[in-house]
Design a protein around this motif. Structure first.
Motif, PDB file in Angstrom:
ATOM      1  N   ARG A   1       0.827  -1.206   0.000  1.00  0.00           N
ATOM      2  CA  ARG A   1       0.000   0.000   0.000  1.00  0.00           C
ATOM      3  C   ARG A   1       0.861   1.255   0.000  1.00  0.00           C
ATOM      4  N   LEU A   2       1.927   1.241   0.785  1.00  0.00           N
ATOM      5  CA  LEU A   2       2.820   2.399   0.822  1.00  0.00           C
ATOM      6  C   LEU A   2       3.508   2.610  -0.521  1.00  0.00           C
ATOM      7  N   LEU A   3       3.931   1.528  -1.158  1.00  0.00           N
ATOM      8  CA  LEU A   3       4.537   1.655  -2.483  1.00  0.00           C
ATOM      9  C   LEU A   3       3.531   2.162  -3.508  1.00  0.00           C
ATOM     10  N   GLY A   4       2.298   1.690  -3.418  1.00  0.00           N
ATOM     11  CA  GLY A   4       1.251   2.172  -4.321  1.00  0.00           C
ATOM     12  C   GLY A   4       0.988   3.655  -4.129  1.00  0.00           C
ATOM     13  N   ALA A   5       0.936   4.091  -2.876  1.00  0.00           N
ATOM     14  CA  ALA A   5       0.724   5.519  -2.599  1.00  0.00           C
ATOM     15  C   ALA A   5       1.910   6.331  -3.110  1.00  0.00           C
ATOM     16  N   TYR A   6       3.117   5.817  -2.915  1.00  0.00           N
ATOM     17  CA  TYR A   6       4.309   6.514  -3.408  1.00  0.00           C
ATOM     18  C   TYR A   6       4.277   6.636  -4.926  1.00  0.00           C
ATOM     19  N   ARG A   7       3.900   5.553  -5.603  1.00  0.00           N
ATOM     20  CA  ARG A   7       3.813   5.604  -7.072  1.00  0.00           C
ATOM     21  C   ARG A   7       2.739   6.585  -7.527  1.00  0.00           C
ATOM     22  N   ASP A   8       1.592   6.613  -6.822  1.00  0.00           N
ATOM     23  CA  ASP A   8       0.538   7.556  -7.162  1.00  0.00           C
ATOM     24  C   ASP A   8       1.022   8.995  -7.029  1.00  0.00           C
ATOM     25  N   ILE A   9       1.717   9.264  -5.946  1.00  0.00           N
ATOM     26  CA  ILE A   9       2.251  10.612  -5.716  1.00  0.00           C
ATOM     27  C   ILE A   9       3.304  10.939  -6.763  1.00  0.00           C
ATOM     28  N   LEU A  10       4.142   9.969  -7.101  1.00  0.00           N
ATOM     29  CA  LEU A  10       5.194  10.175  -8.077  1.00  0.00           C
ATOM     30  C   LEU A  10       4.608  10.475  -9.468  1.00  0.00           C
ATOM     31  N   ASN A  11       3.477   9.878  -9.795  1.00  0.00           N
ATOM     32  CA  ASN A  11       2.861  10.058 -11.109  1.00  0.00           C
ATOM     33  C   ASN A  11       1.888  11.227 -11.186  1.00  0.00           C
ATOM     34  N   MET A  12       1.729  11.967 -10.083  1.00  0.00           N
ATOM     35  CA  MET A  12       0.826  13.127 -10.108  1.00  0.00           C
ATOM     36  C   MET A  12       1.406  14.218 -11.004  1.00  0.00           C
ATOM     37  N   PRO A  13       0.531  14.823 -11.785  1.00  0.00           N
ATOM     38  CA  PRO A  13       1.028  15.942 -12.594  1.00  0.00           C
ATOM     39  C   PRO A  13       1.335  17.142 -11.693  1.00  0.00           C
ATOM     40  N   VAL A  14       2.394  17.827 -12.035  1.00  0.00           N
ATOM     41  CA  VAL A  14       2.812  18.985 -11.223  1.00  0.00           C
ATOM     42  C   VAL A  14       2.188  20.253 -11.689  1.00  0.00           C
TER      43      VAL A  14
END
Length: 118
Positions: A105-118
């Motif tokens: 779950r933490l890795l999934g959240a990290y990937r979601d945050i990493l893929n957010m458009p800036v």
């Protein structure tokens, strides 16, 4: 968040798993809505997240070690209580699975945050 103790039963492990899932759902909601974290962090009465995770990992390691000790004692014939050995192994297995789910779950959240458009 309390660590998993060697004396903790199945209900305690399941309660810890529920806490982990609840926190990961909160992170998922933040990631989906794109809400920014507030600049003021609320005081965490239980300590920091990293220390709580560290304690939980140490507890899981302790359960794994206790399981190994019980298994070895049974194999050597030092104990004849197979139920105790199986309970120790199941506690260790459930704790490991909960830790694995938290990591995923933490890795999934990290990937979601990493893929957010800036």
């Amino acid at each position: 968040m309390a660590g998993i103790g060697t004396g903790m039963g199945l209900s305690g492990v399941l309660a810890l798993r529920a806490q982990i899932l609840e926190r990961s759902q909160s992170l998922g909601q933040i990631a989906r809505t794109g809400a920014a974290a507030s600049p003021q962090r609320p005081a965490d009465p239980l300590g920091s997240f990293s220390s709580a995770m560290g304690e939980a990992l140490k507890a899981v390691n302790g359960l794994q070690s206790a399981s190994d000790v019980a298994t070895t004692a049974y194999e050597r014939g030092e104990t004849h209580d197979i139920a105790e050995v199986m309970l120790a192994r199941q506690k260790a297995s459930i704790a490991f699975e909960a830790t694995l789910q938290a990591r995923n779950r933490l890795l999934g959240a990290y990937r979601d945050i990493l893929n957010m458009p800036v």
